[in-house]
Scaffold this active site. Sequence first.
Site, PDB file in Angstrom:
ATOM      1  N   PHE A 116       2.513  -1.714   5.438  1.00  0.00           N
ATOM      2  CA  PHE A 116       3.188  -3.016   5.431  1.00  0.00           C
ATOM      3  C   PHE A 116       2.370  -4.063   6.188  1.00  0.00           C
ATOM      4  O   PHE A 116       1.714  -3.736   7.178  1.00  0.00           O
ATOM      5  CB  PHE A 116       4.577  -2.907   6.094  1.00  0.00           C
ATOM      6  CG  PHE A 116       5.453  -1.891   5.420  1.00  0.00           C
ATOM      7  CD1 PHE A 116       6.206  -2.231   4.300  1.00  0.00           C
ATOM      8  CD2 PHE A 116       5.480  -0.580   5.861  1.00  0.00           C
ATOM      9  CE1 PHE A 116       6.984  -1.280   3.651  1.00  0.00           C
ATOM     10  CE2 PHE A 116       6.255   0.379   5.231  1.00  0.00           C
ATOM     11  CZ  PHE A 116       7.011   0.028   4.116  1.00  0.00           C
ATOM     12  N   GLY A 117       2.470  -5.299   5.711  1.00  0.00           N
ATOM     13  CA  GLY A 117       1.882  -6.406   6.457  1.00  0.00           C
ATOM     14  C   GLY A 117       2.878  -6.884   7.506  1.00  0.00           C
ATOM     15  O   GLY A 117       4.028  -6.440   7.550  1.00  0.00           O
ATOM     16  N   HIS A 144      -9.020  -1.360  -0.005  1.00  0.00           N
ATOM     17  CA  HIS A 144      -8.490  -0.390   0.964  1.00  0.00           C
ATOM     18  C   HIS A 144      -7.481   0.504   0.247  1.00  0.00           C
ATOM     19  O   HIS A 144      -6.376   0.058  -0.076  1.00  0.00           O
ATOM     20  CB  HIS A 144      -7.832  -1.193   2.113  1.00  0.00           C
ATOM     21  CG  HIS A 144      -7.185  -0.349   3.157  1.00  0.00           C
ATOM     22  ND1 HIS A 144      -6.381  -0.892   4.140  1.00  0.00           N
ATOM     23  CD2 HIS A 144      -7.215   0.987   3.405  1.00  0.00           C
ATOM     24  CE1 HIS A 144      -5.944   0.070   4.935  1.00  0.00           C
ATOM     25  NE2 HIS A 144      -6.430   1.220   4.506  1.00  0.00           N
ATOM     26  N   MET A 189      -1.554   0.693  -2.492  1.00  0.00           N
ATOM     27  CA  MET A 189      -0.605   1.664  -1.911  1.00  0.00           C
ATOM     28  C   MET A 189       0.114   2.422  -3.022  1.00  0.00           C
ATOM     29  O   MET A 189       0.518   1.812  -4.007  1.00  0.00           O
ATOM     30  CB  MET A 189       0.443   0.915  -1.076  1.00  0.00           C
ATOM     31  CG  MET A 189      -0.149   0.037  -0.003  1.00  0.00           C
ATOM     32  SD  MET A 189       1.144  -0.839   0.873  1.00  0.00           S
ATOM     33  CE  MET A 189       0.152  -1.828   1.998  1.00  0.00           C
ATOM     34  N   HIS A 213      -9.635  -8.832   1.078  1.00  0.00           N
ATOM     35  CA  HIS A 213      -9.189  -7.477   1.438  1.00  0.00           C
ATOM     36  C   HIS A 213      -8.004  -7.116   0.538  1.00  0.00           C
ATOM     37  O   HIS A 213      -6.972  -7.794   0.553  1.00  0.00           O
ATOM     38  CB  HIS A 213      -8.803  -7.423   2.922  1.00  0.00           C
ATOM     39  CG  HIS A 213      -8.388  -6.063   3.397  1.00  0.00           C
ATOM     40  ND1 HIS A 213      -9.288  -5.083   3.767  1.00  0.00           N
ATOM     41  CD2 HIS A 213      -7.156  -5.505   3.558  1.00  0.00           C
ATOM     42  CE1 HIS A 213      -8.639  -4.001   4.137  1.00  0.00           C
ATOM     43  NE2 HIS A 213      -7.342  -4.218   4.020  1.00  0.00           N
ATOM     44  N   ASP A 215      -5.250  -4.343  -0.702  1.00  0.00           N
ATOM     45  CA  ASP A 215      -4.537  -3.153  -0.230  1.00  0.00           C
ATOM     46  C   ASP A 215      -3.829  -2.429  -1.363  1.00  0.00           C
ATOM     47  O   ASP A 215      -2.857  -2.933  -1.920  1.00  0.00           O
ATOM     48  CB  ASP A 215      -3.496  -3.567   0.815  1.00  0.00           C
ATOM     49  CG  ASP A 215      -4.151  -3.995   2.113  1.00  0.00           C
ATOM     50  OD1 ASP A 215      -4.869  -3.185   2.706  1.00  0.00           O
ATOM     51  OD2 ASP A 215      -3.938  -5.161   2.526  1.00  0.00           O
ATOM     52  N   SER A 271      -6.123 -10.542   3.884  1.00  0.00           N
ATOM     53  CA  SER A 271      -5.452  -9.531   3.072  1.00  0.00           C
ATOM     54  C   SER A 271      -4.486 -10.216   2.108  1.00  0.00           C
ATOM     55  O   SER A 271      -3.508 -10.830   2.520  1.00  0.00           O
ATOM     56  CB  SER A 271      -4.690  -8.553   3.958  1.00  0.00           C
ATOM     57  OG  SER A 271      -3.796  -7.821   3.142  1.00  0.00           O
ATOM     58  N   MET A 306      -4.823   3.131   0.165  1.00  0.00           N
ATOM     59  CA  MET A 306      -3.837   3.913   0.924  1.00  0.00           C
ATOM     60  C   MET A 306      -3.127   4.807  -0.080  1.00  0.00           C
ATOM     61  O   MET A 306      -1.948   4.637  -0.393  1.00  0.00           O
ATOM     62  CB  MET A 306      -2.862   2.964   1.636  1.00  0.00           C
ATOM     63  CG  MET A 306      -3.473   2.315   2.864  1.00  0.00           C
ATOM     64  SD  MET A 306      -2.605   0.825   3.362  1.00  0.00           S
ATOM     65  CE  MET A 306      -3.438  -0.372   2.332  1.00  0.00           C
ATOM     66  N   ASP A 350      -7.718  -3.707  11.034  1.00  0.00           N
ATOM     67  CA  ASP A 350      -6.728  -4.022  10.009  1.00  0.00           C
ATOM     68  C   ASP A 350      -5.308  -3.845  10.533  1.00  0.00           C
ATOM     69  O   ASP A 350      -4.867  -2.727  10.797  1.00  0.00           O
ATOM     70  CB  ASP A 350      -6.971  -3.105   8.803  1.00  0.00           C
ATOM     71  CG  ASP A 350      -6.129  -3.491   7.591  1.00  0.00           C
ATOM     72  OD1 ASP A 350      -5.450  -4.533   7.639  1.00  0.00           O
ATOM     73  OD2 ASP A 350      -6.164  -2.735   6.601  1.00  0.00           O
ATOM     74  N   MET A 360      -7.196   1.201  11.580  1.00  0.00           N
ATOM     75  CA  MET A 360      -5.837   0.668  11.451  1.00  0.00           C
ATOM     76  C   MET A 360      -5.287   0.367  12.848  1.00  0.00           C
ATOM     77  O   MET A 360      -5.263   1.239  13.713  1.00  0.00           O
ATOM     78  CB  MET A 360      -4.916   1.670  10.749  1.00  0.00           C
ATOM     79  CG  MET A 360      -5.249   1.956   9.292  1.00  0.00           C
ATOM     80  SD  MET A 360      -5.449   0.505   8.257  1.00  0.00           S
ATOM     81  CE  MET A 360      -3.879  -0.322   8.470  1.00  0.00           C
TER      82      MET A 360
HETATM   83  C1  DX5 Z   1      -1.431  -2.626   6.076  1.00  0.00           C
HETATM   84  C2  DX5 Z   1      -2.578  -3.198   5.312  1.00  0.00           C
HETATM   85  C3  DX5 Z   1      -3.084  -4.453   5.894  1.00  0.00           C
HETATM   86  C4  DX5 Z   1      -2.089  -5.593   5.918  1.00  0.00           C
HETATM   87  C5  DX5 Z   1      -2.429  -6.460   7.102  1.00  0.00           C
HETATM   88  O1  DX5 Z   1      -1.146  -1.370   5.638  1.00  0.00           O
HETATM   89  O2  DX5 Z   1      -3.650  -2.283   5.277  1.00  0.00           O
HETATM   90  O3  DX5 Z   1      -4.302  -4.863   5.285  1.00  0.00           O
HETATM   91  O4  DX5 Z   1      -2.079  -6.341   4.750  1.00  0.00           O
HETATM   92  O5  DX5 Z   1      -1.449  -7.413   7.223  1.00  0.00           O
HETATM   93  P1  DX5 Z   1      -1.215  -8.243   8.570  1.00  0.00           P
HETATM   94  O6  DX5 Z   1      -2.507  -8.937   8.895  1.00  0.00           O
HETATM   95  O7  DX5 Z   1      -0.120  -9.182   8.198  1.00  0.00           O
HETATM   96  O8  DX5 Z   1      -0.826  -7.270   9.646  1.00  0.00           O
HETATM   97 ZN    ZN Z   2      -5.677  -3.029   4.589  1.00  0.00          ZN
END
Ligand code: DX5
Ligand code: ZN
Length: 215
Positions: free
Chosen positions: A142-143, A65, A36, A32, A34, A7, A67, A174, A136
Amino acid sequence: MPIIAPSLLASNFFKMEDECKMLNESAADWYHLDVMDGRFVPNISFGPMIIEFFRQATSKICDVHLMIEEPGNYTEQFRNAGADHLIVHIEACPHLHRNLEQIKSLGMKAGVAINPHTPVSMLSDVLHETDLICMMSVNPGFGGQQFIPYTLEKIKQLRQMIDERGLKTLIEIDGGVTVENAATIVAAGADVLVAGNTVFKSPDPKATIQRLKQL
Ligand code: DX5
Ligand code: ZN
């Protein structure tokens, strides 16, 4: 061997050329990406314009992805930006079937993401229309969050549902995937591992991708 989808949310956007070069030379299968909107999730990342740059940076699959709310309003824009896969959230789509048809009619693979609190059974009547389920394992937005252990049960349930029906739908996990928990996640039935912080914050990202791949 699992499909590995780093990601880019966790990458260094100031050094993006190096990050993409690293990924392109690595065993990673997909990018990947993301998206948002600050409405469906309490964070804002990037949109189609940035995805166009990633598209130019790689020939790997761009797994997008979304969101965001009302994703159907942007399907064409993401296809034009170069998305190969477009994933929408079941929680954001009152007309999910229509959204999936639209994605596929534009030549992309169609994915559905489900939040940690959404039961797998909600996918029952739409599973055969999907190429991918993005499960999920953290609350999206958030990562760098911790893997929610109950997700393992949900992966097993979904694996059974897919196998019983003889479908080819991939299960993507994810959030919170680490080198330590990846083997358990794959054993539960996952096909694709998304990994943000585990890859990009590791001292040797390429080696980490290789380790995830070889589980
Ligand atoms: C979260 C994202 C993920 C995120 C994963 O909302 O959809 O793709 O980037 O990050 P990690 O692997 O650090 O949990
Ligand atoms: Zn994601």
